[in-house]
Design a protein around this motif. Structure first.
Motif, PDB file in Angstrom:
ATOM      1  N   ARG A   5       0.833  -1.212   0.000  1.00  0.00           N
ATOM      2  CA  ARG A   5       0.000   0.000   0.000  1.00  0.00           C
ATOM      3  C   ARG A   5       0.863   1.255   0.000  1.00  0.00           C
ATOM      4  NH1 ARG A   5      -3.393  -2.600   4.258  1.00  0.00           N
ATOM      5  NH2 ARG A   5      -2.408  -1.128   5.659  1.00  0.00           N
ATOM      6  N   LYS A   6       1.938   1.236   0.777  1.00  0.00           N
ATOM      7  CA  LYS A   6       2.841   2.378   0.854  1.00  0.00           C
ATOM      8  C   LYS A   6       3.451   2.667  -0.516  1.00  0.00           C
ATOM      9  CE  LYS A   6       7.289   3.479   2.996  1.00  0.00           C
ATOM     10  NZ  LYS A   6       8.216   3.068   4.058  1.00  0.00           N
ATOM     11  N   TRP A   7       3.972   1.652  -1.181  1.00  0.00           N
ATOM     12  CA  TRP A   7       4.610   1.859  -2.482  1.00  0.00           C
ATOM     13  C   TRP A   7       3.601   2.174  -3.576  1.00  0.00           C
ATOM     14  CZ3 TRP A   7       9.277   3.390  -2.670  1.00  0.00           C
ATOM     15  CH2 TRP A   7      10.155   3.044  -1.647  1.00  0.00           C
ATOM     16  N   THR A   8       2.395   1.687  -3.435  1.00  0.00           N
ATOM     17  CA  THR A   8       1.344   2.047  -4.392  1.00  0.00           C
ATOM     18  C   THR A   8       1.001   3.525  -4.266  1.00  0.00           C
ATOM     19  OG1 THR A   8       0.437  -0.178  -4.279  1.00  0.00           O
ATOM     20  CG2 THR A   8      -1.012   1.529  -5.128  1.00  0.00           C
ATOM     21  N   GLU A   9       0.944   4.012  -3.047  1.00  0.00           N
ATOM     22  CA  GLU A   9       0.657   5.424  -2.825  1.00  0.00           C
ATOM     23  C   GLU A   9       1.783   6.308  -3.358  1.00  0.00           C
ATOM     24  OE1 GLU A   9      -0.971   8.229   0.787  1.00  0.00           O
ATOM     25  OE2 GLU A   9      -1.144   6.060   0.953  1.00  0.00           O
ATOM     26  N   ILE A  10       3.028   5.891  -3.133  1.00  0.00           N
ATOM     27  CA  ILE A  10       4.167   6.644  -3.667  1.00  0.00           C
ATOM     28  C   ILE A  10       4.130   6.651  -5.187  1.00  0.00           C
ATOM     29  CG2 ILE A  10       6.688   6.627  -3.904  1.00  0.00           C
ATOM     30  CD1 ILE A  10       6.776   5.665  -0.949  1.00  0.00           C
ATOM     31  N   ALA A  11       3.830   5.508  -5.793  1.00  0.00           N
ATOM     32  CA  ALA A  11       3.737   5.436  -7.255  1.00  0.00           C
ATOM     33  C   ALA A  11       2.638   6.362  -7.773  1.00  0.00           C
ATOM     34  CB  ALA A  11       3.469   3.998  -7.694  1.00  0.00           C
ATOM     35  N   GLY A  12       1.529   6.445  -7.063  1.00  0.00           N
ATOM     36  CA  GLY A  12       0.456   7.351  -7.450  1.00  0.00           C
ATOM     37  C   GLY A  12       0.907   8.802  -7.460  1.00  0.00           C
ATOM     38  N   GLU A  44       4.374  14.781   1.514  1.00  0.00           N
ATOM     39  CA  GLU A  44       3.650  13.516   1.655  1.00  0.00           C
ATOM     40  C   GLU A  44       4.518  12.325   1.254  1.00  0.00           C
ATOM     41  OE1 GLU A  44       0.605  12.717   2.906  1.00  0.00           O
ATOM     42  OE2 GLU A  44       0.463  14.791   3.558  1.00  0.00           O
ATOM     43  N   VAL A  45       5.279  12.455   0.177  1.00  0.00           N
ATOM     44  CA  VAL A  45       6.141  11.359  -0.257  1.00  0.00           C
ATOM     45  C   VAL A  45       7.259  11.132   0.763  1.00  0.00           C
ATOM     46  CG1 VAL A  45       7.804  10.638  -2.022  1.00  0.00           C
ATOM     47  CG2 VAL A  45       5.580  11.533  -2.702  1.00  0.00           C
ATOM     48  N   VAL A  46       7.837  12.203   1.274  1.00  0.00           N
ATOM     49  CA  VAL A  46       8.867  12.056   2.307  1.00  0.00           C
ATOM     50  C   VAL A  46       8.276  11.374   3.532  1.00  0.00           C
ATOM     51  CG1 VAL A  46      10.331  13.344   3.934  1.00  0.00           C
ATOM     52  CG2 VAL A  46      10.302  13.953   1.509  1.00  0.00           C
ATOM     53  N   ARG A  47       7.074  11.774   3.932  1.00  0.00           N
ATOM     54  CA  ARG A  47       6.411  11.138   5.078  1.00  0.00           C
ATOM     55  C   ARG A  47       6.218   9.643   4.829  1.00  0.00           C
ATOM     56  NH1 ARG A  47       1.495   9.365   6.024  1.00  0.00           N
ATOM     57  NH2 ARG A  47       0.694  10.244   4.099  1.00  0.00           N
ATOM     58  N   LEU A  48       5.795   9.290   3.628  1.00  0.00           N
ATOM     59  CA  LEU A  48       5.605   7.875   3.305  1.00  0.00           C
ATOM     60  C   LEU A  48       6.933   7.113   3.336  1.00  0.00           C
ATOM     61  CD1 LEU A  48       3.034   8.211   0.402  1.00  0.00           C
ATOM     62  CD2 LEU A  48       2.662   6.981   2.545  1.00  0.00           C
ATOM     63  N   LEU A  49       7.990   7.733   2.857  1.00  0.00           N
ATOM     64  CA  LEU A  49       9.287   7.063   2.809  1.00  0.00           C
ATOM     65  C   LEU A  49       9.886   6.840   4.190  1.00  0.00           C
ATOM     66  CD1 LEU A  49      10.879   8.824  -0.274  1.00  0.00           C
ATOM     67  CD2 LEU A  49      10.152   6.434  -0.114  1.00  0.00           C
ATOM     68  N   ILE A  50       9.637   7.753   5.123  1.00  0.00           N
ATOM     69  CA  ILE A  50      10.269   7.609   6.438  1.00  0.00           C
ATOM     70  C   ILE A  50       9.419   6.853   7.455  1.00  0.00           C
ATOM     71  CG2 ILE A  50      11.710   9.651   6.160  1.00  0.00           C
ATOM     72  CD1 ILE A  50       9.829  11.161   8.004  1.00  0.00           C
ATOM     73  N   GLN A  51       8.135   6.672   7.163  1.00  0.00           N
ATOM     74  CA  GLN A  51       7.305   5.959   8.140  1.00  0.00           C
ATOM     75  C   GLN A  51       7.532   4.458   8.044  1.00  0.00           C
ATOM     76  OE1 GLN A  51       3.282   7.019   7.427  1.00  0.00           O
ATOM     77  NE2 GLN A  51       2.924   5.444   5.931  1.00  0.00           N
ATOM     78  N   LYS A  52       7.407   3.809   9.154  1.00  0.00           N
ATOM     79  CA  LYS A  52       7.660   2.377   9.222  1.00  0.00           C
ATOM     80  C   LYS A  52       6.383   1.556   9.076  1.00  0.00           C
ATOM     81  CE  LYS A  52      11.975   2.598  11.422  1.00  0.00           C
ATOM     82  NZ  LYS A  52      12.836   2.939  10.348  1.00  0.00           N
ATOM     83  N   GLU A  53       5.244   2.154   9.345  1.00  0.00           N
ATOM     84  CA  GLU A  53       3.993   1.412   9.272  1.00  0.00           C
ATOM     85  C   GLU A  53       3.201   1.823   8.036  1.00  0.00           C
ATOM     86  OE1 GLU A  53       1.130   3.967  12.128  1.00  0.00           O
ATOM     87  OE2 GLU A  53       2.735   2.868  13.114  1.00  0.00           O
TER      88      GLU A  53
END
Length: 93
Positions: free
Chosen positions: A12-19, A78-87
């Motif tokens: 889900r995390k990588w799908t959101e980043i790809a979006g 938002e992308v930085v937040r996604l990259l640094i979060q663990k969950e």
């Protein structure tokens, strides 16, 4: 959003980043570039409204550039937040 909830948090995390990379950033970049050209053209010619009171139009068009820049910065955050979060990304209701 519902079908993706079945997948793992990492997926889900990588799908959101790809979006963001495929849809959001190209849109935000085009919005920024086009509004910048639009605003600078208006400023260069001293564009005003027509009528009895001629108000300058370029401040409004420059605000579009500011909005586009802030939108782009929000996407980067938002992308930085996604990259640094663990969950998994939290979905807002």
């Amino acid at each position: 959003d519902l079908p993706i909830n079945r997948f793992s948090p990492t997926f889900r995390k990588w799908t959101e980043i790809a979006g963001y990379l495929i849809v959001f950033f190209p849109f935000a970049w085009v919005f920024l570039a086009r509004s910048y050209d639009f605003a600078m053209g208006s400023l260069a010619q001293g564009e005003t409204t027509s009528g009895a009171v001629q108000l300058p139009v370029y401040p409004l068009k420059i605000s579009m550039v500011l909005a586009a820049a802030l939108l782009l910065l929000q996407g980067i955050a938002e992308v930085v937040r996604l990259l640094i979060q663990k969950e998994a990304p939290r979905h807002h209701a």
